[in-house]
Every structure is written in C-alpha cells, then in structure tokens.
Design an enzyme around this catalytic site. Structure first.
Site: not given
Ligand SMILES: Nc1nc2c(c(=O)[nH]1)N[C@H]1C(S)=C(S)[C@@H](COP(=O)(O)OP(=O)(O)OC[C@H]3O[C@@H](n4cnc5c(=O)[nH]c(N)nc54)[C@H](O)[C@@H]3O)O[C@H]1N2
Ligand SMILES: Nc1nc2c(c(=O)[nH]1)N[C@H]1C(S)=C(S)[C@@H](COP(=O)(O)OP(=O)(O)OC[C@H]3O[C@@H](n4cnc5c(=O)[nH]c(N)nc54)[C@H](O)[C@@H]3O)O[C@H]1N2
Ligand code: SF4
Ligand SMILES: [Mo]
Length: 846
Positions: A411-412, A88, A374, A183-184
């Site tokens: 995650g982000q 990516k 997750m 998510c977190m």
C-alpha cells in the site's frame, strides 16, 4: 588485511570526515540550494523524486523555482512507472503548500485540553526537545515496557533505519511498530511462512506479460492507479487477456473485468480451497514442479478470534503459528470437502464461475497473475488467505516466472523499503532478521559495532500496534512518539481510546507527534514537532516491486522552523542517552557519532552525505563482505544474507531506482526483476541463485534457495467464519477502504483544492434495496452502530462502490466522519493485523 569491526567503523567515519575536509559537504539540515542531482536552467532546478503516496512508487521529476516546487511530472526513466502518474501524483506540489503547515514546535501545558483544537502554544526547539527527551528518559529509567514508538511505511528508509537502531540498540526496547502492521503484516507472515523470506518474487513487468489477471480483494483502479492502467493496457493490447475480479462489492476495478465474482465477506478461503481441490483431485497440478520443489503442511485450526488481549496468551492463541508436515495425499484429503458446490454455499458465487476460474489455473497454455491487497490482509484469517493464494500458484508451478506469479501489492510508498526491509516492527531487526534468533542478534551487533550480547536484552518481541494502543487506552503507556501517521483517525476501534458517547477515552500518556499539518492526532499530542515534508529533504522509498529509489531534496526549504525528522531523532536520542555508555564508550556516539555531532547539534555533512553513509551501513546487512565480523557470522550461521544485495547509494539516483537484489557482475550493478528464476542477470533474472544453489533438477526452472530445504510450503488452511456474522441486532457487514483522490486520513490530500472538490465528503455506499427497506435515500444522515462504537454518515446509492444487499462501504479519509470509531480491532491471530473489512453494524436514520 586483518581489519576488526571497530576499526572498520572508524574507517568509515574517517572517510566521511575526509570528504568534509575536501569541501564536498557543505550545507546543514534545511540549507537552501539545489539537491545535488539538480540541473539548473533558467532559474529552475530539476531533481529526481518518487511520489510520496502509494506503493506503486511512481518516479517523478520535481521542478523548483524561486524556492518553490512549481511542477511535478512523471519520470520516464523510472522503470516502475515509465512516466505514468495518477491524479495524486499530478498534485504532489500542492500537497506541500496547504495553508496551515506546521512551522514551529508546539507544547500543550494543560492536559485537559487534549482532544480539542486549542491548548497548544508555540515553543522553541530546545524547549520542545528537552521536554520530549526528558519524558522519554524518565519513562525509560522507570519502566521500559511503558514507552512506545509508532512508525510508518511512509518513513524514508534512512530515517526508519536510524529509528529502529535508536529504539532497539539505544533504548533496548522492542516497543516500536509501524502502521504497516495495519496493512502488510498478513502478507509478511505469509511470505515468511511459505518462502522464509519477505518479498514478492515478481515485478510490475509481469502485468505486461500475463494472460489472466486475478484480483483477490484489491481495488486497483482506486488504490494502485498506475498499475491498474498497466492492467488496462495489457487487456486492450493483448489477445484474449482476461481479468477475474474477486470482491465483496463492485468497485471501479470491477467495471472492466471480464468476470466479477462477488463473494460473501470472508468466504474467499472456501473459493481458494475449492480451486486447489479441483486441481488436485483432477490431477491438473504441475506434477514435476510439486515433486521437485514443494512440501506440504497443515497447522492449528479452529483458532477463534483475537478480539481481546487475552487471546494472544490463551491456549489456542499461543499455538496459532504451529505447523506439521503432511503428504500430498493428506493435503488432498483435507481439501476434499471443498467442492465447487460447497464453496458456492459459503460464498454465494455460482459453482460454474468458480470452476471457470479453476480451469484458467489448470490451463498450462495461460500465464496467470494474482494480485491482492487489503481485502486479503485485513482479514481475521489474513495470513491463511495469503497461504491459500500461494497454494494455487505453487500447485500449478506458477510462481516467480515472468507473467506467471502471485504478487502481493503493497500500500504505502515504503512499507516494503522501510517498515519491512529495515525492520521497524516489534519483532524484527533489519533485512528479514528477527530479535528472537541469537544468530540474528549477533549479526546485527557486528554491524552496529555493539558488544557481543548487547541485544540479548531485546530477545522478546515488543508490543504490536493494536497492543500499543490497547495498552494506551488502559493507561499502561506513559510515553508515545508517533511519526508519519495519523493514528487518531487510522487505528481501528478508536472508541477504545478516544472515547465517545458514554465511553470514556483514556490518553494519559505523554504523546509526541511529528507532523507536517494539524491532525486529529496532534489534538491529542503534548508536543508537536514540525517536520520537513517530502522533497524538502532527501529520502528513500522501497516500493511494491522491490525497487529502491531516492527522492532528492529539491531546491526548496521547509517552511518556518520545520526540520528533517532525522534531525529530531538525533536531538532526542542524544539527550536521552546522555551519560549512558555502550562497551565503555558514549552510547550516542557508538550508534550515531559517525553521522551526527551532538555538541554542534548538527550532522557531519549535508543530507546527501549523511544519507549515503547511513545507507552504506544498512547495505552491509545484505552485503556482509563489507564487514569482516558480519561476514564470519553470516558464514557460520548460514544466514544467506548476501542474497538481498543492495547497490551503493548514488547508483539509485543515477538509475532512477533499482530493484533488489542488485548484484555486482563484472563491475556493473545489475538489478533483479524475477527472483528465484533462472535466466541471465543482465535480463533481470536471478542467475546468481541458480548458479549458487542449482535449479533442483528442472532446467530453466526456479530455485527457492531461501526456503527451508529449498522447498516452499503448501499449507492447508480451512475456511473459518469472520469474527462477526450479521444478526438481528447488527444486520449489515461494514467494509472500509479508500478512494482515488484521497490518501488515508486525508490530512494531505484534503488540503489540495482540486482533490478536495473532487471528493469532498465520505459517503456510506449502500444497496438500493437496503435503502428502500430502511426507508432511507441518498443524502440522508444515518447512524452506524457496531459492538465497538458509532458514527454518523450520509447515505449514497450512487457512490464509487456498489455493495450487494447486506453490505455497506465507506472510506476513512474524513476525520469529521471518523468511521474507525465503529470498526472492530479484532486481528488475524498470526499477523496481528486488524480486520477493517467486516464489522457488523446496524443503520438507523437520524
Ligand atoms: N487513492 C488511494 N490509494 C491508496 C491509498 C489511499 O489511501 N488512497 N492507500 C494505499 C494503501 S496504504 C493501501 S494498504 C492500499 C489498499 O488498497 P486496496 O486493498 O485495493 O483497497 P481497500 O479499499 O482497502 O480494499 C478494498 C477491497 O477489499 C476487498 N475485500 C473486502 N472484504 C474482503 C474479504 O473478506 N476478502 C477479500 N479477499 N477481499 C475483501 C474488496 O473486495 C475491495 O476490493 O491502497 C494504497 N493506495
Ligand atoms: N477504516 C480503515 N482504516 C484503515 C484502513 C482501512 O482500510 N480502513 N487501512 C489501514 C492502512 S492499510 C494503513 S497503511 C493506515 C494508514 O494510516 P496512517 O499512516 O495513520 O495515515 P496517513 O494519513 O497516511 O498519515 C500519515 C501522516 O504523516 C504526515 N506526514 C507527511 N509527511 C511527513 C513527514 O515528512 N514527516 C512526518 N513526521 N509526517 C509526515 C501526514 O501529514 C499524515 O498526517 O490506515 C489504516 N486504517
Ligand atoms: S499515488 Fe501511486 S499511482 Fe498515483 S502517482 Fe503516486 S505512486 Fe503513482
Ligand atoms: Mo496500507
């Protein structure tokens, strides 16, 4: 010098203005020209960047030529990735150049066209902004509980900070929450409960030093590829390095693991408790560490399931956060039922395998590194499972030491830096502060130059994400603004508000979506605002290892009329706040006047200057000595704000990212790799903490100086079952997640031909035995039906994951498949994070 805080803020503004006068600030938003760090050679410019995808936060070098990004390569000088990227990252340039970038504002005149491809017409910025601001102001004046902002861990830091400031201090609303709630949130509540600070203590260098990796529900090979390649390098180069992969289905991460422990969904709590039980019963824990550093607790149990709204206010729902102190003996007694055999019964993992892992933790000669994402957080007991992992590490003294730690993966790209650090959550303020605490509000007022008591209007947390969208589906939200997310694909239980089949969806609210591409969410928007993407503007991300990094604006412009998200925010904010006052002065100018001239509709400087100046204000939160009033409150209320120091803005560019706390030692700004761990700051240790607060008796040890009484808690958390168990009607457990090539809802990665070709459709991974029993084979379409909704999807037994019988898996990147119509929105009662991993479904061939 006796400098008041008003004078201080004015002084900062003067500094900025004088810089402008000296001619150092030229361009305005969207101006062309190189990012100021760019070095030109032969018509190409190079700028320092950070990947806009995952939380690894890989540094990249961006090359632009003739107004276009022509190459993106790994940045060897960024210490997070040292030049590595995943696929990516390689295609980052193409992500900017999909055929259908949004280039003008769009307005929907006819609400009945919502949810379709048509109905949006081109508009001018003025018309679109007037409409958005008008609706927001109208809602705000009528009923503040009916408006909301939904943000993101992909929002750069400066943008998130200003959004939080506008919403909290300008609108006096806490109805702002990010996708990081999905998510977190469980990780965050876990951190706050155990350590009273939201941060991982370790860093990526732990990977290069550990002896045993334990992944507890993390598919790093697909989701944290750069870090996974560091894991692989350590496995190959280190002697006797092992990897235990605890998972509910075999993934690419399982492929090279030393041992794979496939457990029944949700039974991880039993496994973790069995390990803790073994360590305690057999005296295999670190006695000195326990005596010097820890306290023990237990909390409310049998907490049921947060499937409906009534849960939060219910008898048990309102008590889920309560804990009481217990002794080590009492903790041991609570653990006693969790024998390896009992854990085997609940999890399906052979007792001998669990014992083998427990023995690894008991072996003082080995360094252990737990990693999770997750699988643990998106869990009906997600916060509890975070606690259980810390329990094992704390009992064995394996925390905050090089190679020996528990590392919650983010995650982000900026879930840490923005959502968590600047506080775009419904209950938070910047830098770990929360709205509910008076001293935190006073401190924030001091830095934001607000009258004392101004923020008392937002003492009560607002709507968390799931609540925002549930209220939307009931017609209780009139205005919603979303940015850097694609909620119509990513939210759980989409059927609740999109409707499908015989269920009617309700999105009556006025919806404004800031986006770069058309998405399913823009199909539900009343106004679409086209945004400048990634390096079309300057931004900042904070990654999983506390590394803050700046991505410079490359020598390119956003397409058409697309604008910086921060410009949109300023333009809406001044329109809404027009005529409002704070402490007798123009409200907008109090909040943003130092950076933005509302009459000129532009910033008072170029993007670098503005970002630097916003950063300086934000940095005051963790460097209170920069503001005398804040410093006084910090001292008086013993907030310890200075323990999260950040460096001046430009150092982040010069250094290609720095991990906080960044401390000034003899005029040099030094980053911290291992938090709370004694050692020299020059070598990346938290020397400051130990200097200030001691090691509590252990030489060369650790100092948990942010924790209550400097003691983190070991909290007993029992195993409790998932929200749903398979039954005759819904016999399969449906796990959802992601795969390497695509980012979340696919809105960006599917526009890159190479990535799209590599993974063109979302498939339902199934076990061959289940397929045989149902009479379906690869390529067949099936209908997945849960208690929440249904979707159609193609079956595969040759996909990336290998679920055991009774489980199925699908990724959520494909809007044409829209698996979130099926997924439950039951959430962890403590963190309010939904459980995307275990919805019960039935599968029928169609
Ligand atoms: N390619 C790619 N990479 C990404 C992203 C992306 O969209 N694409 N997104 C990023 C983001 S925002 C995130 S949050 C991360 C997510 O990264 P991960 O969490 O690693 O990935 P997922 O696919 O969501 O989750 C799959 C894991 O959930 C575990 N699991 C399922 N049920 C349970 C359970 O009951 N208990 C436990 N303990 N584990 C369980 C499975 O064992 C499996 O390992 O990825 C980041 N990286
Ligand atoms: N079934 C299932 N669903 C899940 C999960 C799961 O595991 N299973 N995981 C959840 C998790 S962990 C997460 S983090 C969420 C993520 O869910 P979302 O954040 O809702 O999904 P993204 O696709 O990342 O959306 C980001 C959007 O921002 C846009 N964008 C890009 N750059 C810019 C910009 O500069 N400005 C603006 N305004 N927009 C921009 C992109 O085009 C993209 O559409 O999904 C959640 N949903
Ligand atoms: S997606 Fe993640 S691993 Fe891949 S280059 Fe970007 S930050 Fe690095
Ligand atoms: Mo995420």
């Amino acid at each position: 010098m006796d400098i008041t805080r008003r004078a201080f803020v004015k002084a900062t503004a003067v500094m900025l203005a004088s810089a402008a006068a000296a001619g150092t600030m030229s361009g305005m938003v969207g101006c062309s020209g190189a990012g100021s760090g760019g070095a030109a050679s032969g018509g190409t410019t190079k700028t320092v960047g950070v990947c806009r995808f995952c939380g690894c936060g890989c540094g990249v070098i961006v090359e632009a030529k003739n107004g276009k990004v022509v190459s993106v390569t790994g940045d060897p000088d960024n210490q997070s990735n040292k030049g590595l990227n995943c696929v990516k990252g390689y295609y980052l340039a193409s992500v900017l150049y999909g055929d259908d970038r949004l280039t003008t504002p769009l307005i929907r005149d006819d609400k009945s066209t919502k949810g379709t491809d048509s109905g949006l017409r081109k508009a001018t910025w003025d018309e679109a902004l007037d409409l958005v601001a008008g609706k927001l102001r109208e809602t705000w004046k009528a009923d503040k509980s009916r408006l909301a902002f939904w943000g993101s861990g992909q929002q750069p830091i400066v943008e998130g900070y200003c959004t939080a400031k506008f919403w909290k201090a300008g609108l006096l609303s806490n109805n702002i929450d990010p996708n990081a709630r999905l998510c977190m949130a469980s990780a965050v509540v876990g951190f706050m409960n155990i350590f009273q600070t939201d941060e991982p203590a370790g860093c990526y260098a732990d990977i290069d030093e550990t002896d045993t990796f334990v992944t507890w529900g993390a598919n790093m090979a697909e989701a944290h590829p750069m870090l996974y390649s560091r894991v692989m390098a350590r496995m190959t180069n280190g002697k006797g390095v092992k990897h235990y992969d605890l998972t509910t289905l075999r993934t690419r991460t399982s492929a090279n693991a030393t041992k794979v422990l496939v457990f029944k969904p949700g039974s991880d709590l039993a496994i973790a408790n069995a390990i803790a039980n073994y360590l305690v019963q057999n005296e295999l824990y670190d006695h000195a560490f326990v005596a010097e550093h820890l306290q023990f607790k237990q909390g409310t149990e049998n907490i049921g399931n947060a499937t409906e709204d009534s849960y939060d206010g219910s008898e048990v729902g309102s008590k889920v956060g309560a804990v009481t102190g217990i002794t080590l003996e009492e903790y041991a007694a609570r653990l006693a039922p969790y024998t390896f055999e009992y854990a085997e019964e609940l999890s399906g993992v052979p007792a001998a395998d669990i014992k083998e892992l427990a023995d690894e933790f008991a072996d003082k000669g080995r360094k252990m590194l737990s990693l999770w994402t997750m699988g643990v957080n998106q869990h009906n007991r997600g916060t509890w499972m975070n606690h259980c992992i810390y329990n094992i590490h704390l009992l064995t003294g394996r925390y905050a030491r090089p190679g020996d730690g528990a590392f919650s993966l983010t995650g982000q790209p900026s879930a840490c830096g923005t959502a968590r650090e600047v506080g775009t959550f419904s209950h938070r303020l910047p830098a770990d502060l929360v709205v509910a605490q008076e001293a935190h509000r006073r401190y924030t007022e001091a830095i934001w130059n607000l009258p004392n008591g101004h923020l008392d209007a937002i003492k009560k947390p607002g709507f968390h994400t799931v609540k925002i969208f549930r209220e939307l589906s009931k017609g209780n939200i009139d205005f919603l603004w979303t940015a850097h997310n694609n909620w119509a694909v990513s939210l759980p239980n989409l059927t609740r508000f999109l409707g499908r089949g015989d269920k009617k969806g309700v999105i009556d609210a006025f919806v404004c979506v800031s986006e770069v591409y058309p998405t399913l969410s823009t199909q539900y928007a009343d106004v679409v605002l086209p945004a400048a993407m990634w390096v079309e503007r300057e931004g900042q991300f904070g990654n999983a290892e506390r590394r803050t990094a700046v991505f410079e604006k490359a020598a390119i412009d956003p397409p058409g009329e697309a604008k910086w998200d921060l410009w949109m925010l300023m333009e809406v904010a001044h329109r809404v706040l027009d005529g409002e006052q704070i402490g007798g002065e123009d409200a907008f100018d109090v909040l943003f006047g130092q950076w933005y001239d509302k009459r000129a509709h532009d910033f008072k400087g170029d993007q670098r200057e503005v970002s630097r100046s916003v950063w300086e204000e934000y940095r005051t939160f963790s460097n209170p000595s920069l503001n005398p009033s804040a410093e006084a409150i910090n001292k008086e209320a013993k907030l310890k704000m200075e323990n999260k120091q950040l460096a001046p803005y430009d150092l982040y560019i010069e250094n290609h990212g720095l991990t906080w706390p960044v401390r000034e030692v003899d005029g040099q700004w030094l980053p911290t790799k291992w938090r709370f761990c004694d050692g020299k700051q020059e070598d990346g240790f938290d020397e400051y903490g130990v200097k200030m607060y001691g090691t509590h008796g252990l030489a060369g040890g650790v100092s948990f100086y942010k924790s209550a009484n400097a003691r983190p808690s070991v909290v007993f958390r029992p195993w409790e079952p998932p929200a749903e168990l398979p039954d005759a009607e819904y016999p399969f457990v449906f796990c959802t997640g992601r795969l390497l090539e695509h980012w979340h809802t696919g809105s960006m990665s599917r526009r890159v031909a190479e990535l799209d070709r590599a993974l063109p459709e979302a498939l339902l991974d199934m076990n061959p035995d289940d397929c045989a029993a149902l009479g379906v084979s690869d390529g067949d379409m099936v209908r997945l039906t849960s208690r929440f909704g249904a979707c159609d999807i193609k079956v595969s037994t040759a996909g990336r994951t290998r679920p055991p019988a009774g489980s199925v898996f699908a990724p959520f990147f494909a809007e044409e498949t829209l698996i979130n119509l099926v997924v439950q929105d039951t959430y962890c009662p403590l963190s309010k994070e939904p459980d995307y991993k275990k919805t019960c479904v039935r599968i029928e061939k169609i």
